[in-house]
Design an enzyme around this catalytic site. Structure first.
Site, PDB file in Angstrom:
ATOM      1  N   GLY A 177     -43.321  24.786  51.354  1.00 39.56           N
ATOM      2  CA  GLY A 177     -42.701  25.526  52.467  1.00 39.56           C
ATOM      3  C   GLY A 177     -41.228  25.788  52.156  1.00 39.56           C
ATOM      4  O   GLY A 177     -40.531  24.897  51.681  1.00 39.56           O
ATOM      5  N   ARG A 218     -47.842  27.517  47.352  1.00 39.03           N
ATOM      6  CA  ARG A 218     -48.386  26.152  47.323  1.00 39.03           C
ATOM      7  C   ARG A 218     -49.205  25.928  46.038  1.00 39.03           C
ATOM      8  O   ARG A 218     -49.490  24.798  45.691  1.00 39.03           O
ATOM      9  CB  ARG A 218     -49.229  25.886  48.561  1.00 39.03           C
ATOM     10  CG  ARG A 218     -48.422  26.064  49.871  1.00 39.03           C
ATOM     11  CD  ARG A 218     -48.518  24.893  50.791  1.00 39.03           C
ATOM     12  NE  ARG A 218     -47.795  25.120  52.027  1.00 39.03           N
ATOM     13  CZ  ARG A 218     -46.729  24.394  52.397  1.00 39.03           C
ATOM     14  NH1 ARG A 218     -46.269  23.438  51.646  1.00 39.03           N
ATOM     15  NH2 ARG A 218     -46.139  24.650  53.545  1.00 39.03           N
ATOM     16  N   ASP A 225     -43.214  16.777  48.968  1.00 40.66           N
ATOM     17  CA  ASP A 225     -44.053  15.791  48.280  1.00 40.66           C
ATOM     18  C   ASP A 225     -45.049  16.425  47.294  1.00 40.66           C
ATOM     19  O   ASP A 225     -45.210  15.943  46.177  1.00 40.66           O
ATOM     20  CB  ASP A 225     -44.797  14.965  49.340  1.00 40.66           C
ATOM     21  CG  ASP A 225     -45.318  13.661  48.785  1.00 40.66           C
ATOM     22  OD1 ASP A 225     -44.491  12.807  48.423  1.00 40.66           O
ATOM     23  OD2 ASP A 225     -46.540  13.510  48.682  1.00 40.66           O
ATOM     24  N   THR A 253     -37.237  20.620  52.080  1.00 43.15           N
ATOM     25  CA  THR A 253     -38.249  20.807  53.130  1.00 43.15           C
ATOM     26  C   THR A 253     -37.587  20.556  54.483  1.00 43.15           C
ATOM     27  O   THR A 253     -36.744  19.668  54.593  1.00 43.15           O
ATOM     28  CB  THR A 253     -39.450  19.837  52.964  1.00 43.15           C
ATOM     29  OG1 THR A 253     -40.194  19.805  54.202  1.00 43.15           O
ATOM     30  CG2 THR A 253     -39.038  18.416  52.649  1.00 43.15           C
ATOM     31  N   ASP A 294     -38.995  19.200  56.859  1.00 40.73           N
ATOM     32  CA  ASP A 294     -39.673  18.071  57.517  1.00 40.73           C
ATOM     33  C   ASP A 294     -38.918  16.739  57.452  1.00 40.73           C
ATOM     34  O   ASP A 294     -39.222  15.836  58.219  1.00 40.73           O
ATOM     35  CB  ASP A 294     -41.068  17.859  56.904  1.00 40.73           C
ATOM     36  CG  ASP A 294     -41.989  19.034  57.141  1.00 40.73           C
ATOM     37  OD1 ASP A 294     -41.697  19.858  58.022  1.00 40.73           O
ATOM     38  OD2 ASP A 294     -43.014  19.131  56.435  1.00 40.73           O
ATOM     39  N   ASP A 346     -39.311  14.443  55.290  1.00 37.85           N
ATOM     40  CA  ASP A 346     -40.386  13.450  55.125  1.00 37.85           C
ATOM     41  C   ASP A 346     -40.436  12.867  53.719  1.00 37.85           C
ATOM     42  O   ASP A 346     -41.466  12.345  53.301  1.00 37.85           O
ATOM     43  CB  ASP A 346     -41.736  14.086  55.485  1.00 37.85           C
ATOM     44  CG  ASP A 346     -42.068  15.278  54.594  1.00 37.85           C
ATOM     45  OD1 ASP A 346     -41.171  15.774  53.877  1.00 37.85           O
ATOM     46  OD2 ASP A 346     -43.238  15.715  54.597  1.00 37.85           O
ATOM     47  N   ARG A 369     -45.275  18.033  59.975  1.00 38.81           N
ATOM     48  CA  ARG A 369     -46.501  17.505  59.353  1.00 38.81           C
ATOM     49  C   ARG A 369     -46.738  16.063  59.807  1.00 38.81           C
ATOM     50  O   ARG A 369     -47.024  15.855  60.962  1.00 38.81           O
ATOM     51  CB  ARG A 369     -46.373  17.587  57.839  1.00 38.81           C
ATOM     52  CG  ARG A 369     -47.677  17.837  57.143  1.00 38.81           C
ATOM     53  CD  ARG A 369     -47.498  17.830  55.661  1.00 38.81           C
ATOM     54  NE  ARG A 369     -46.873  19.016  55.160  1.00 38.81           N
ATOM     55  CZ  ARG A 369     -47.524  20.045  54.628  1.00 38.81           C
ATOM     56  NH1 ARG A 369     -48.835  19.996  54.537  1.00 38.81           N
ATOM     57  NH2 ARG A 369     -46.898  21.094  54.186  1.00 38.81           N
TER      58      ARG A 369
END
Ligand code: F6P
Length: 316
Positions: free
Chosen positions: A10, A71, A102, A124, A126, A128, A170
């Site tokens: 993303g 992706r 990731d 990202t 996120d 994360d 996510r």
């Protein structure tokens, strides 16, 4: 040295700042930098272009990624990766800087094993990724979400309504957590801090009785169907409710200063690691300092629960 740079997964605001830093720092250290288009897809298809100082001019303020991203699920296949590595070799590119999340790091770890000197940068929205306090793009996305919450609050208060705001992330609740705190949300629902729907409705009934004029619920994607929950709230709580799914709105936009600085620092640091013949690592920021960790220590690892959760009950 010839260095390839790509963005994958993303897109995130600040990716362009990172690419710009790789290109400009790379050139200043005497390297050649190749931009690989559309993430790993460009490596597979040999779609790469030599970048110069001018190629990244004006990129600092641009959202998205000018290199394109994908992706590339085929990259999971060994034979496809071998073809991609061969394309790098044919051009004499021996090092690679990948910017993504990731999934991107998993590909980077495989490439390191296959002999490509690879460095990862966390890009990202996120937030994360283990091994870093913040990822490139996160702060801008939080700003965008807070702006949306502020607007929703205006109209919710006017009509005595409850707004549910679904954000991305996510499996990580940081976008909801940070934006919920900044936006003064009454409820923050995340994978790390799930909330029972009945509990929320009971508390909303209480808010109604107390005469509160609005309620904001910020929720991480994939927790429950927000539109269905809005209907349930309207039927049971006394507030009418509607859900707003921010979706890709929160991923776009010009990067905020933190993300421009983070991208610039990380891109430069990655080139300096390669200068020192350090690779097979990903870059992070810890307590405001640049750090690097082997991919194996980061890929698939969960971040510890954010200490800001301690604040949620006290300030919401
Ligand atoms: O990884 C960033 C992210 O925006 C996640 O928050 C979200 O779940 C996902 O990407 C959406 O992916 P896609 O662009 O494939 O719809």
């Amino acid at each position: 040295m010839k260095i390839g740079v790509l963005t994958s997964g993303g897109d995130a605001p600040g990716m362009n700042a990172a690419v710009r830093a790789v290109v400009r720092a790379g050139i200043s250290y005497g390297h050649e930098v190749y931009g690989i288009k559309d993430g790993y897809q460009g490596m597979i298809e040999d779609d790469m272009v030599l970048l110069n100082h001018q190629s990244v001019s004006g990129m600092l303020s641009k959202g998205g990624t000018f290199l394109g991203t994908s992706r590339a699920p085929e990259f999971l296949k060994e034979e496809v990766r071998e073809k991609a590595v061969q394309n790098l070799k044919n051009r004499g590119i021996e090092a690679l800087i990948v910017i993504g999340g990731d999934g991107t790091y998993r590909g980077a770890m495989d490439l390191t094993r296959m002999g490509v000197k690879t460095i990862g940068l966390p890009g990202t929205i996120d937030n994360d990724i283990a091994g870093t306090d913040f990822t490139i793009g996160f702060h801008t996305a939080v700003e965008t979400i807070v702006d949306a919450i502020d607007k929703l609050r205006d109209t919710s208060t006017s009509h005595r309504r409850c707004s549910i705001v679904e954000v991305m992330g996510r499996h990580c609740g940081d976008l909801a957590l940070f934006s919920g705190i900044c936006g003064g949300a009454e409820f923050i629902v995340t994978p790390e801090h799930p909330m029972n729907k009945e509990q929320i409705i009971e508390r909303l009934k209480k808010h109604q009785k107390e005469g509160r004029r609005h309620a904001i619920i910020v929720v991480t994607e994939n927790q429950f169907d927000v539109h269905e929950f809005a209907k349930e709230i309207s039927e049971k709580s006394g507030f009418t409710s509607r859900a707003t799914v921010l979706s890709y709105i929160q991923r776009g936009g010009s990067p905020c200063p933190e993300d421009r600085i983070l991208g610039s620092r990380m891109g430069t640091y990655a080139v300096e690691l390669l200068n020192d013949d350090i690779y097979g690592v990903c870059v992070g920021v810890r307590d405001s300092r640049m750090v690097h960790l082997p991919f194996v220590n980061v890929v698939g690892q969960k971040r510890p629960k954010n200490e800001l959760y301690g604040l949620v009950k006290k300030v919401s």
